[in-house]
Design an enzyme around this catalytic site. Structure first.
Site, PDB file in Angstrom:
ATOM      1  N   LYS A  27       0.850  -1.202   0.000  1.00  0.00           N
ATOM      2  CA  LYS A  27       0.000   0.000   0.000  1.00  0.00           C
ATOM      3  C   LYS A  27       0.885   1.250   0.000  1.00  0.00           C
ATOM      4  O   LYS A  27       1.979   1.245   0.590  1.00  0.00           O
ATOM      5  CB  LYS A  27      -0.898  -0.055   1.238  1.00  0.00           C
ATOM      6  CG  LYS A  27      -1.961   1.029   1.334  1.00  0.00           C
ATOM      7  CD  LYS A  27      -2.876   0.775   2.545  1.00  0.00           C
ATOM      8  CE  LYS A  27      -3.919   1.857   2.732  1.00  0.00           C
ATOM      9  NZ  LYS A  27      -4.828   1.606   3.876  1.00  0.00           N
ATOM     10  N   SER A  67     -10.049  -0.752   7.146  1.00  0.00           N
ATOM     11  CA  SER A  67      -9.491  -0.613   5.797  1.00  0.00           C
ATOM     12  C   SER A  67      -8.819  -1.835   5.213  1.00  0.00           C
ATOM     13  O   SER A  67      -8.442  -1.811   4.040  1.00  0.00           O
ATOM     14  CB  SER A  67      -8.509   0.548   5.761  1.00  0.00           C
ATOM     15  OG  SER A  67      -9.225   1.736   5.625  1.00  0.00           O
ATOM     16  N   SER A  76      -9.811   1.772   3.035  1.00  0.00           N
ATOM     17  CA  SER A  76      -8.952   2.548   2.156  1.00  0.00           C
ATOM     18  C   SER A  76      -7.935   1.717   1.390  1.00  0.00           C
ATOM     19  O   SER A  76      -7.369   2.190   0.410  1.00  0.00           O
ATOM     20  CB  SER A  76      -8.216   3.599   2.974  1.00  0.00           C
ATOM     21  OG  SER A  76      -7.362   2.964   3.923  1.00  0.00           O
TER      22      SER A  76
END
Ligand code: GLN
Length: 484
Positions: free
Chosen positions: A77, A177, A153
């Site tokens: 990420k 997330s 997210s």
């Protein structure tokens, strides 16, 4: 056989038997990416739409986890620092920021022999969101239905795994997330106990809630990746000095003596009827495997979302204060220093980041601190006490991961409150610091995946893996793949 479709443990077998090489796996991913990435957009800053080099570091196979993921590709990420490789939290304010060091999880992945891909995955700016629409690079698309969001997210990491563009991925979970996008994309995702995985090198959103965790195609891979990245780290004072078990030992065990709590408050209004049916069937399945289920109460559940949005925004407003145009990323030039700060922050942050800075600064300001922030901390303790009480009698808690399946792109973008409610079932675990896993448990009529959440005692990820694996072995929802 297309290697990109396999799991890490299947690929490990092939590598050991010399039926494939890491280069074969990498080129299979590269080929897959050429077919699908134009539609999914799981990655950011890809040169020519291709994966860059694999991050080759000298082999460092000496840790506890040495060789655990030898030759297995993992993507990261965009909020986890990778030395010399842009890490921008999908925010304009960090444009061009190349960290001078690797996060501890990256170091551990290298020790484990994993091939860390030279490509970062898309996310909501600074992990603020539940849909991956708040990225300065635009949204990621759900591989099951390209008009829908992948969740957020960590939507890029979840979508990349679901689309077979990577074998494993790493994300972060502050209020859901990892688990929510795992549920939306039909993959396995876990938020470990707070303190289980080092946060050193994770660009902070809300320091008391953030945890790094794995995304995988099945529970076995999730166990391997967790084992590779977990463990005490002197660089993170909140990381716990507790030995890391061999999580693969929890695979294949039965769940006959497992006592499961089903919280009454999670099965009330607001849940999509199809989700309710699918999750109820999953609970029946667990029973048929020998677990016992009992209704329990998490009395303060209704306060979880409001408490979270005070604590999380308060911490975020403080963490984001460092982005001022001086030290990192973007600088918008101006003749006076104060104007440089203002313009950099004004142009660098997106709308959701600004909303959170305003909310958080307000909650921490003199005169409101006691009424909001302090009060929220007290209720946070009540929420944690609710879990402690249940875990005196039960081994885990089972709930839906999200009240709805993936929604369409744009559907909630203009309504922050509606968006905030996406995490109603995941947020409490972050407030209490406990671990949670989301495992696929079925599909809606429109063929959208639904996730089952299992929450556990602090540092008892083993029971989550054991329960999720037993369920997965009997149901195999993860074997159905999106047709892209
Ligand atoms: N959706 C929640 C939020 O917007 C949680 C995000 C997260 O876990 N990073 O804050």
């Amino acid at each position: 056989m297309d290697l990109h479709r396999l799991t890490a443990h299947e690929l490990s077998d092939r590598l050991k038997k010399k039926e494939a090489t890491p280069e074969d796996i990498f080129s299979s991913l590269q080929k897959r990416l050429a077919e699908t990435e134009g539609k999914v957009k799981a990655f950011v800053r890809l040169a020519d739409g291709r994966l860059g080099q694999i991050r080759r570091t000298p082999p460092q196979l000496h840790g506890r986890n040495a060789g655990l993921l030898s030759g297995i590709p993992v993507c990261i990420k965009d909020n986890i620092c990778t030395e010399g490789l842009a890490t921008e939290c999908c925010s304009r304010i960090l444009a061009g920021f190349k960290p001078p060091y690797d996060a501890t999880v990256i170091r551990r992945l290298h020790e484990a022999g994993a091939l860390v891909l030279d490509a970062k995955t898309n996310m909501d700016e600074f992990a603020f969101g539940s849909s991956t629409e708040n990225s300065c690079f635009g949204p990621t698309h759900n591989p099951w239905d390209l008009d829908r969001v992948p969740g957020g997210s960590s939507g890029g990491s979840a979508a990349a795994v679901a689309a077979d563009e990577t074998i494993l991925a790493v994300g972060s979970d502050t209020g859901g997330s990892i688990r929510q996008p795992a549920s939306f994309c039909g993959v396995v995702g876990m938020k470990p106990t707070y303190g289980r995985v080092s946060r050193y090198g994770l660009i902070a959103f809300a320091s008391s809630l953030d945890q790094i965790g794995p995304f995988a195609k099945d529970v076995h891979d999730c166990a391997l990746l967790l084992e590779a990245i977990a463990g005490h780290d002197p660089m993170d004072s909140t990381s716990a000095d507790i030995p890391v078990p061999d999580y693969t030992k929890s695979l294949g065990k039965d769940i006959k003596n497992i006592r499961i709590g089903i919280p009454r408050e999670y099965f009330v209004e607001g849940m999509d009827p199809e989700v309710k049916t699918i999750v109820t069937e999953a609970i029946e399945k667990l029973k048929s495997l020998g677990a016992s289920t009992h209704e329990v109460t998490l009395a303060h559940t209704q306060y979880a979302v409001p408490v979270y949005y005070i604590v999380a925004t308060a911490e975020a407003s403080s963490n984001l204060a460092r982005f001022d145009g001086v030290q990192y990323g973007l600088r918008v030039k101006a003749s006076r220093m104060i104007d440089m700060y203002k313009r950099t922050r004004g142009e660098g942050f997106g709308a959701e980041a600004k909303r959170r800075i305003l909310l958080g600064t307000f909650a921490l300001s003199h005169g409101y601190y006691d009424a909001y922030y302090l009060r929220a901390l007290k209720v946070r303790t009540l929420i944690k006490n609710d879990f402690d009480k249940i875990f005196k009698q039960f081994d885990c808690i089972v709930t839906p991961t999200s009240p709805t399946p993936a929604f369409t792109i744009g559907e909630r973008a203009q309504d922050p409150l509606q968006m905030y409610l996406s995490d109603i079932y995941t947020i409490s675990a972050n407030l209490a610091g406990i671990p949670g896993i989301s495992v696929p448990c079925g599909f809606t009529k429109k063929k959208l995946p639904v996730g089952l959440q299992i929450l556990g005692k602090p540092f008892d990820e083993e029971t989550l893996i054991r329960t999720a694996h037993a369920y997965e072995q009997k149901t195999r929802w993860n074997k159905t793949r999106p047709s892209l």
